[in-house]
Design an enzyme around this catalytic site. Structure first.
Site, PDB file in Angstrom:
ATOM      1  N   ASP A 293       0.866  -1.178   0.000  1.00  0.00           N
ATOM      2  CA  ASP A 293       0.000   0.000   0.000  1.00  0.00           C
ATOM      3  C   ASP A 293       0.906   1.233   0.000  1.00  0.00           C
ATOM      4  O   ASP A 293       2.131   1.140   0.162  1.00  0.00           O
ATOM      5  CB  ASP A 293      -0.931  -0.030   1.227  1.00  0.00           C
ATOM      6  CG  ASP A 293      -2.158   0.841   1.020  1.00  0.00           C
ATOM      7  OD1 ASP A 293      -3.171   0.617   1.688  1.00  0.00           O
ATOM      8  OD2 ASP A 293      -2.084   1.752   0.168  1.00  0.00           O
TER       9      ASP A 293
HETATM   10  C1  GLC Z   1      -4.192   4.394  -0.120  1.00  0.00           C
HETATM   11  C2  GLC Z   1      -5.109   3.250   0.246  1.00  0.00           C
HETATM   12  C3  GLC Z   1      -5.208   2.182  -0.804  1.00  0.00           C
HETATM   13  C4  GLC Z   1      -5.008   2.787  -2.179  1.00  0.00           C
HETATM   14  C5  GLC Z   1      -3.592   3.316  -2.257  1.00  0.00           C
HETATM   15  C6  GLC Z   1      -3.279   3.942  -3.615  1.00  0.00           C
HETATM   16  O1  GLC Z   1      -3.417   4.759   0.994  1.00  0.00           O
HETATM   17  O2  GLC Z   1      -4.870   2.601   1.482  1.00  0.00           O
HETATM   18  O3  GLC Z   1      -6.493   1.581  -0.655  1.00  0.00           O
HETATM   19  O4  GLC Z   1      -5.216   1.799  -3.179  1.00  0.00           O
HETATM   20  O5  GLC Z   1      -3.323   4.266  -1.228  1.00  0.00           O
HETATM   21  O6  GLC Z   1      -4.029   5.105  -3.780  1.00  0.00           O
END
Ligand code: GLC
Length: 733
Positions: free
Chosen positions: A258
């Site tokens: 993430d």
């Molecule tokens: C965010 C979220 C995740 C998302 C990622 C990219 O922090 O936790 O769900 O896909 O970043 O945007």
């Protein structure tokens, strides 16, 4: 689908692996975003594996052309984006979609979202989110499919089918990503990013189940979650990322971190610097780091063979290249810019409207709804009367906006006379607004009070400790109730709220969640009866935030309560009350609260009424071995629409293992179906369940097993309005 390679693909991947230097391999294991086209081009030229969508088909083609024509090996890019419930056409939030109890709603969302996103050059999205959560304080419940593992898995798999289609190489399909692996929704105190401490059993029977369902459905990628589990950050959790996901479940796709999840290992306190963090993450089984503002040279530095062995490095690169092959990127990395979908098409709007109408839940209704046909003077008040805030927390700036309920209601009723007043404020309480609405009510035949929780109060980093309606909206409801004019409430929100302070004075309440681009016409259709609500809660509404976390599939405890608590002092008169009073007092409840949720999982009303015939089981006994071999137990019931209005009925099947080696949930959903039943007609409904729905995770190393004994089977339209059948599981077949 994961990403199995054919011979041609394998040859291509093997040849690339043989040519890539270590630094070039590590560059393939990065995704980031750059703020400018030049920044994107620099990263592509340097051989990065993936980028966030540069916001258009033309910009995507430009950066792909740099990757293909100017980088050392011409490897095309993965182009990722969060398309959580819509790209241009925004569908209802996933939690609302789950309330439809119709997985085709999420498949339709996936198909539409993929078509629109792929046309702009996106080939990878970070959806579906299949995090289980039993705590509405956590703002991200809006992105998932609620509190039940079966519902989350079925809807997650449907979304994957919609996004990935029959083949990732087909136009209009994109790679899906099951997130956030795993148990992110169990954050302590419902506070986002907080620690998680769960047993293997809770993981296996709950949080992991939906992920297993979407991996079995062929999801191409999985995203690691921010949280720790029992002290170990998931981004560095080899037991989960490799042993369970890749080894036990045979997942051949890509595990992506993430955003800054690898860097977060440092504040988690398990890594002293980025080299250590990357060593832990890639060693645990992460294949792509999602760094915000990655410097590729820094990412490769110090990650030598001693920090990350060649076998793990090559495995990660192979997975990434295999995904690119499966997406057809080596054959055609570009999109047809003339075919980019920049706005919803009529059929996409129709799909979103159908999804919205099927996702709303009629929480209660004394007959005030649907609005009567004869022209009545209607007053529409509340912050959601004229609001367009229906897109939900994950809305991207390019999502097609929603209209207002006021406009939609005028159109639906052909009633230009509709009076619209703000009535209350969400952010700046103003008694004058309420007084104005109160005064206006008496001149109208009916009031619709449109209230809610703004989209930006749910979603990531948006946990709340107080789940009541924000601002002075509750006061508005009471003020309108006090006028004596008939009224109904429209409730828009991104999570279950605490409605205890006003729900009893509201004759009818339509829960609309955040229903997306087509929210307003869908709500108007539901209010006027042009559409008939049939949604059921995929996540219960608590009576009080103090009850959380809470879930319907709870253990019975050794002292189940049959009544709520009394705040009065303990009054034991052994002469009169005797042990019974004692027994009732010493039970699992809150002294200051009635038992159970305000509205339970599975709750929902309709404008139609239905009668269920006697439910029957296809067999009243089944052997353990037969179940393990795939035997299914069928449940049949006839549903009659006893009203004069066509409608949909939802049939739920729950099971309970009455006596087992471990305490079992008092109910666990085993099957569900939504069925259309014409006025006066009868439809036969058949559902089935098997090993997965009856098994428990044993604590003696045996893993999942079904234990012989009696299982109660509950069949009905809600969690409690059920018929009880009995199934015996036998040792022998
Ligand atoms: C965010 C979220 C995740 C998302 C990622 C990219 O922090 O936790 O769900 O896909 O970043 O945007």
């Amino acid at each position: 689908m994961n990403t199995p390679l054919d011979d041609r693909g394998r040859t291509l991947v093997d040849s690339l692996l043989a040519r890539l230097t270590r630094a070039e391999k590590l560059a393939q294991l990065q995704i980031t975003f750059a703020m400018t086209p030049e920044g994107c081009a620099d990263l592509a030229r340097a051989g990065i594996g993936a980028l966030f969508w540069p916001m258009s088909a033309a910009a995507t083609n430009a950066v792909q052309r740099v990757a293909v024509e100017e980088s050392a090996h011409g490897i095309p890019l993965l182009i990722g984006l969060d398309v959580i419930h819509g790209q241009r056409t925004i569908f209802p939030i996933p939690l609302a979609q789950a309330c439809s109890f119709d997985p085709s709603v999420s498949e339709s969302d996936g198909r539409t979202s993929a078509a629109e996103a792929a046309s702009g050059g996106v080939n990878w999205t970070f959806a579906p989110m299949v995090d289980l959560s039993r705590d509405a304080r956590w703002g991200r419940v809006c992105e998932g499919f609620g509190e039940d593992a079966l519902v989350s898995g079925v809807f997650g798999a449907a979304k994957v089918r919609g996004l990935q289609g029959a083949s990732l190489a087909d136009a209009g399909t994109i790679a899906a990503c099951a997130k956030h692996f795993v148990a992110y929704g169990a954050a302590e105190a419902g506070r986002d990013y907080n620690a998680v401490d769960v047993s293997e059993r809770r993981l296996r029977e709950g949080y992991l189940r939906p992920f297993k369902a979407v991996v079995d459905a062929g999801v191409a990628t999985v995203m690691a979650s921010f949280n720790t589990i029992n002290g170990r950050p998931v981004h560095a959790h080899r037991g989960l990322l490799t042993s369970v996901l890749k080894d036990e479940w045979c997942f051949e796709g890509v595990v992506v971190g993430d955003a800054d999840g690898v860097r977060n290992l440092i504040p988690h306190g398990v890594a002293s610097d980025m080299t250590e963090a990357r060593r832990l993450a890639f060693g645990a089984g992460l294949d792509i780091e999602m760094g915000m503002g990655t410097d590729l040279s820094e990412a490769a530095a110090d990650l030598g063979p001693d920090a990350l062995d060649d076998a793990r490095l090559d495995d990660a690169v192979r997975r990434v290249l295999a995904l690119k092959v499966a997406l057809g990127l080596f054959d055609n990395p570009y999109v047809d810019e003339s075919a980019e979908i920049l706005a919803p098409t009529p059929e996409h709007l129709d799909a979103a409207r159908a999804a919205a109408e099927r996702s709303a839940v009629l929480l209660k209704n004394d007959g005030t709804l649907p609005l009567s046909d004869q022209p009545a003077k209607v007053l529409l008040v509340g912050p959601y009367a004229d609001s367009t805030d229906h897109l939900g927390a994950w809305v991207q700036h390019f999502g097609a906006p929603a209209g207002t309920l006021a406009d939609a209601l005028r159109a639906a009723r052909g009633d230009p006379e509709l009076t619209v007043l703000p009535g209350a404020s969400i952010y700046a309480p103003d008694p004058a607004l309420q007084a104005q609405a109160e005064a206006a009510a008496s001149g109208h035949d009916l009031v619709i009070v449109a209230v809610g929780e703004p989209s930006d109060l749910s979603g990531e980093a948006s946990s709340r400790a107080d789940l009541r309606l924000p601002g002075d909206q509750e006061a508005l409801i009471h003020a309108i109730a006090g006028t004596g004019v008939p009224f109904a409430v429209v409730l828009a929100c991104g999570r279950p709220l605490v409605v205890a302070d006003w729900i009893d004075v509201a004759p009818s309440v339509l829960l609309t969640w955040h229903l997306g681009t087509q929210a307003a016409p869908a709500i108007a259709a539901l209010l006027t009866g042009q559409a008939n609500p049939a949604g059921r809660l995929a996540m219960g509404f608590p009576r009080a935030v103090g009850q959380l976390p809470a879930h319907y599939d709870h253990e019975n405890t050794g002292r189940p309560a049959s009544a709520g608590g009394q705040f009065a002092p303990k009054a034991f008169d052994m002469g009169l009350d005797g042990p019974a009073n004692l027994q009732e007092f010493y039970t699992s409840k809150y002294r200051d609260l009635e038992l159970g949720p305000q509205f339970a999982f599975g709750h929902g009303c309709s404008y139609s009424s239905f009668a269920h015939g006697a439910a029957t089981l296809g067999r009243d006994a089944v052997g353990v071995a037969d179940l393990a071999a795939g035997a299914r137990v069928t449940v049949s019931v006839e549903v009659t629409n006893t009203s004069e209005r066509d409608g949909d009925e939802v049939v739920l099947v729950f099971v309970r293992d009455v006596v087992a080696s471990l305490a079992q949930p008092v109910r666990r959903l085993a099957a569900f179906a939504r069925v259309a039943v014409a006025a006066g007609a009868t439809e036969s409904v058949e559902l089935a369940f098997g090993f997965d729905e009856l098994a428990l995770w044993a604590d003696d190393g045996a893993g999942f097993r079904v234990e012989p004994g009696v299982f109660e089977v509950f069949v009905g339209p809600t969690l409690t309005d059920t018929q009880t059948l009995s199934l015996t599981v036998t040792e022998t077949s």
